[in-house]
Design a protein around this motif. Structure first.
Motif: not given
Ligand code: AMO
Length: 435
Positions: A172, A192, A194, A197, A216, A226, A336, A358-359, A361, A365, A403
């Protein structure tokens, strides 16, 4: 002394009146009222009142009971007595008490819920915090939530995969990486699954999912971030973003429904009644989301801005239920995601929102090799580092979509928990790597 689980009663009912039962667990509380002593035993089923009438009890049993320290591990054999005044409608009159392992005093924290402990104290002593029925209820619900996710996805034809968490490249763009020493080279903890998959779509696996850790290295200190989180990731071939949005909303509704049935007693412990979200979720375009914000907020957004935390809050209050934001500017979504063919400044990406945050993304692709390579370059990344990924796009990869859904965020919004650290056993944040 024998202590096999099969030797113990797991569930006592008032109907077992006069029968002998054996329980194993922890000394939750001791109340000595003079002529009568109450010992509350806690096991996986909850609390049992053990009543010792000092006049009639075996003096040896009384002596052991008097010597007990709170949170010691014991076994008790006794006779079940129907007692409408006791919490579960019965009490146990002990004939034998054995101490399997005494607990030291004082305890690092209270387990009865009578004395509040700071979050840090609870996390420092998580083993003891989890003994508190309310904390334990959260993690039992977490189990049922993940089990409902697995059940749903399996029913939908998805296959569970596990992919490496030690990787050579960023996934990411935009979020920071944790570097690690990997023998004599540098590697990273994966942000991820990503890329893996998506590679599996080239592998013909068609529909895959993974429930795993994502890392992260962002330095935020918020109640919803987190540094190690759990992501529920899905990828499917021959479908577009609209198709996987439907899978996602049906999954969320299924999880709420299944948890409300399978985790009823834990929800009861927390005093929560779940409202099953109604389908379909509202779909806003990015443009509409900006409009809603600008109509209701003093902090105006321009086209191309990412949604601020404040904007998420404002729009969430207006919508008041789960909703999607789709058709984002291509520039602010990862390389992507598939731009619309007739309007490439907009991409087939979406976010699933709870009114609070946000839950998830996701997106359709890019499956075209040349376009993907170009998009990687456009975002200032070096395609050479992505060769293991790009290779899978040169030999036949179907159109695909997917997602990632944050497991902790799903759980904390479902249970209306304020701090994400409360739904992870051993949270990893800016200040905490232990226990
Ligand atoms: P994204 O970075 O938006 O998308 O992450 C997807 C979901 O993971 C959760 N999330 C987190 N939860 C807690 N702490 C964090 N630091 C944190 N970072 C992410 C969130 C977020 O919406 N590869 C894409 C997904 C895809 O397109 O398939 C991705 O990682 O709920």
């Amino acid at each position: 002394m024998e202590f096999r689980r099969t030797h113990y009663t797991t569930q006592i009912t008032p109907q077992m009146d006069t029968q002998t039962a054996r329980l194993a667990g922890w000394v939750h509380e001791i109340r000595d009222l003079g002529g009568i002593m109450f010992l509350i035993l806690r096991d996986r089923e909850g609390l049992t009142q053990v009543t010792l009438f000092k006049k009639t009890i075996d003096p040896d049993v009384l002596q052991i009971a008097k010597s007990l320290s709170r949170e010691s591990v014991i076994t008790i054999e006794g006779v079940v007595k129907k007692e409408p005044k006791a919490p579960n409608g019965y009490e146990l009159i002990p004939t034998q008490i054995d101490i399997l392992n005494p607990a030291q005093s004082p305890l690092p924290m209270d387990t009865t819920g009578k004395v509040d402990a700071e979050l840090d104290t609870r996390l420092d002593n998580r083993f003891m915090d989890v003994r508190r029925p309310k904390t334990q209820a959260v993690f039992r619900i977490r189990h049922h939530m993940l089990s409902a996710v697995r059940g749903f996805l399996e029913q939908e034809g998805f296959i569970e995969i596990t992919t490496p968490k030690v990787v050579a490249t960023a996934t990411e763009g935009g979020t920071a990486l944790f570097p690690i020493t990997y023998f004599d080279t540098e590697a990273f903890l994966n942000q991820s699954p990503q890329l893996f998959k998506q590679i599996m779509m080239s592998g013909g696996m068609d529909r895959v999912f993974e429930i795993g850790a994502i890392f992260r290295a962002e330095e935020h200190d918020t109640r919803r971030h987190l540094n190690e989180a759990t992501s529920i990731d899905v990828e499917a071939s021959f479908v577009d973003h609209e198709d996987v949005m439907q899978v996602l909303e049906r999954l969320v509704a299924h999880v709420y429904l299944t948890v409300s049935e399978d985790a009823a007693s834990s929800l009861n412990t927390l005093g929560i009644e779940l409202n099953i979200p109604e389908l379909p979720f509202k779909r806003l375009t990015y443009d509409e989301a900006i409009e809603v914000n600008n109509e209701h907020s003093k902090e105006l957004l321009e086209w191309g801005d990412d949604l601020s935390t404040n904007a998420e809050k404002v729009i969430g209050e207006v919508i008041g239920a789960h909703y999607f934001i789709k058709d984002w500017p291509t520039e602010i979504k990862p390389y992507y995601t598939q731009p619309y063919e007739d309007e490439p400044v907009i991409t087939k990406a979406f976010d699933l929102m709870h009114p609070r945050m946000e839950l998830s993304s996701g997106a359709q692709r890019i499956h075209d090799y040349d376009l993907l390579r170009k998009r990687i370059q456009d975002q200032g990344l070096n395609p050479d580092g992505f060769e293991f990924y790009l290779k899978a796009f040169r030999y036949g990869i179907p159109p695909h979509s997917g997602w990632g859904l944050g497991a902790e965020r799903l759980l904390m919004t479902m249970l209306d928990v304020d701090n994400i650290r409360d739904v992870v056993l051993f949270p990893r944040d800016r200040k905490r790597v232990s226990p």
